[in-house]
Enzyme design. Structure first.
Site: not given
Ligand SMILES: Cc1cc2nc3c(=O)[nH]c(=O)nc-3n(C[C@H](O)[C@H](O)[C@H](O)COP(=O)(O)OP(=O)(O)OC[C@H]3O[C@@H](n4cnc5c(N)ncnc54)[C@H](O)[C@@H]3O)c2cc1C
Length: 394
Positions: A130, A341-342, A368
């Site tokens: 596209f 982060q965890i 988009e």
């Protein structure tokens, strides 16, 4: 409780639930999350695999051309994107681009154009693209300059397109060019340009943070026949916007898939990582983080599937699609950041799942229609609704 409790929401029909279960089984172990070195061949292979397995039947509309239904099932497209994105960003990309690249043909093509392109899109033997954006016309699409002049029984295209996904591997491109019937958005026409068309070339390959085929396209006296014009002359902007209306909701669904995968990774890590004599998930700070992530994911999912459900009911949903796209993509970015982060240092190691997701989600907030563009659509929409409901302005 089912593995995917949201599939019990009233937006869905029984076949939607079965679709996700089948696709999950198919994708498990078959599609890889890694991008690999040769992304072009990986994408070609994924398109073919998706075609052979029948999943691309959902990417288009029209049973006589190989689709599973005459009208595109927006909820099915969203569920497929969400599921594939959980497994592999590239598999989601391959599916989405077959739909976006051929969407304008499904919506506006002549029977001859549909018969020529859509069956090959469904089989995975023709790759679609596209081509709307240009260097100076991204958010401001109506500023596009690629030129199409009438010449005998066809048109001659001159100009460039950039940031075109599948650029370099696509077999055909739906290209939007200025035909000059009027200024701005009213002077644009859509064309289908085959990759073998004389005068068409790949100007440059573009490398991005989450690799996928992306290129700048050039058109130098590129001749296309009248039969390759898509929709009416001067109505290309409408063609582009209708195609984006359908696929914008599916970008939200892909973001949701990335977010759900990050949530799973975060839960695995938080419930197994030992520290200070406990595991990470024993700490209330972690529980609060996980609570925020789970709530944000459900909120994004509700907006996404409301928009898809409205479209499948034939109701207007431009504002709802914009709400879904901006919320789901921004949410997914936050959820994935929390998962990184965890994970601690492991979260930033190249090609770890959460590191890959961290890169994969970023472009979805831009393409988009960037988040700010969605905000404008929603803002204008609510003002218009208010003015229509209270014409006096009281
Ligand atoms: C990975 C990737 C794949 C893509 N694939 C395709 C494709 O297949 N086909 C295609 O045609 N295009 C594609 N694009 C292009 C994409 O649609 C454009 O990048 C997008 O529309 C934004 O245009 P731009 O990059 O020119 O940014 P600009 O238009 O320059 O906008 C820059 C920033 O300005 C802000 N902004 C925009 N409008 C406003 C406003 N009104 N008010 C305040 N702030 C605003 C936003 O934060 C935006 O990110 C792709 C892009 C990426 C990154």
């Amino acid at each position: 409780m089912t593995a995917h409790p949201h599939l019990d929401w009233p937006f869905f029909e029984p076949h939607h639930k079965a679709l996700v279960a089948d696709l999950d089984r198919w994708a498990d172990g078959r599609v890889s999350a890694a991008h690999g070195k040769d992304v072009d061949n990986l994408c070609r292979g994924l398109v073919r695999q998706l075609g052979e397995a029948g999943w691309l039947k959902y990417a288009i509309g029209g049973t006589r051309y190989g689709a599973c239904a005459d009208i595109v099932d927006t909820r099915a497209i969203c569920l497929i994107r969400e599921t594939l994105a959980r497994h592999s960003g590239l598999a989601d990309f391959a599916f989405a681009m077959q739909g976006l690249g051929s969407g304008a043909i499904t919506l506006f093509g002549t029977p001859q154009q549909k018969a020529k392109y859509l069956p090959r899109v469904v089989e995975g033997t023709a790759i679609a693209a596209f081509a709307l954006s240009e260097a100076n016309a991204g958010s401001d699409v109506a500023a596009l300059q690629c030129d199409a002049r009438r010449d005998g029984d066809g048109y001659v295209l001159n100009g460039e397109k950039t940031w075109i996904s599948n650029g370099g591997i696509a077999d055909f491109y739906v290209v939007f060019a200025r035909t000059g019937e009027a200024e701005g958005s009213r002077g644009i026409t859509a064309f289908i340009v085959d990759s073998a068309a004389p005068g068409f070339a790949i100007g440059e390959r573009i490398e991005v943070i989450a690799p996928h085929p992306l290129a700048r396209l050039t058109f130098k006296n590129c001749r296309v026949s009248h039969a390759q014009r898509l929709g009416e002359a001067g109505r290309g902007f409408k063609v582009a916007m209708a195609t984006l209306d359908l696929f914008r909701t599916s970008v939200a669904a892909a973001a949701l898939g990335f977010a759900r995968r990050a949530m799973q990774e975060a839960l695995h890590r938080a419930t197994s990582r030992k520290m200070f004599g406990q595991v990470l998930s024993d700490f209330q700070l972690t529980q609060a983080k996980l609570a925020g992530m789970a709530t944000d994911i459900d909120a994004a999912a509700l907006l996404t599937y409301r928009a898809a459900w409205l479209r499948d009911r034939g109701q207007p949903m431009t504002v709802e699609a914009a709400m879904a796209k901006m919320t789901a993509t921004e949410t997914a970015q936050r959820v994935i950041d929390a998962a990184v982060q965890i994970a601690g240092a492991l979260g930033v190691v190249s090609e770890q799942t959460v590191e890959r997701l961290y890169r994969e989600i970023r472009p979805l907030r831009i393409y988009e229609g960037a988040t700010e563009v969605q905000q404008l659509i929603v803002g204008r929409g609510v003002i218009k609704s208010f003015q229509e409901s209270e014409p006096s302005g009281a």
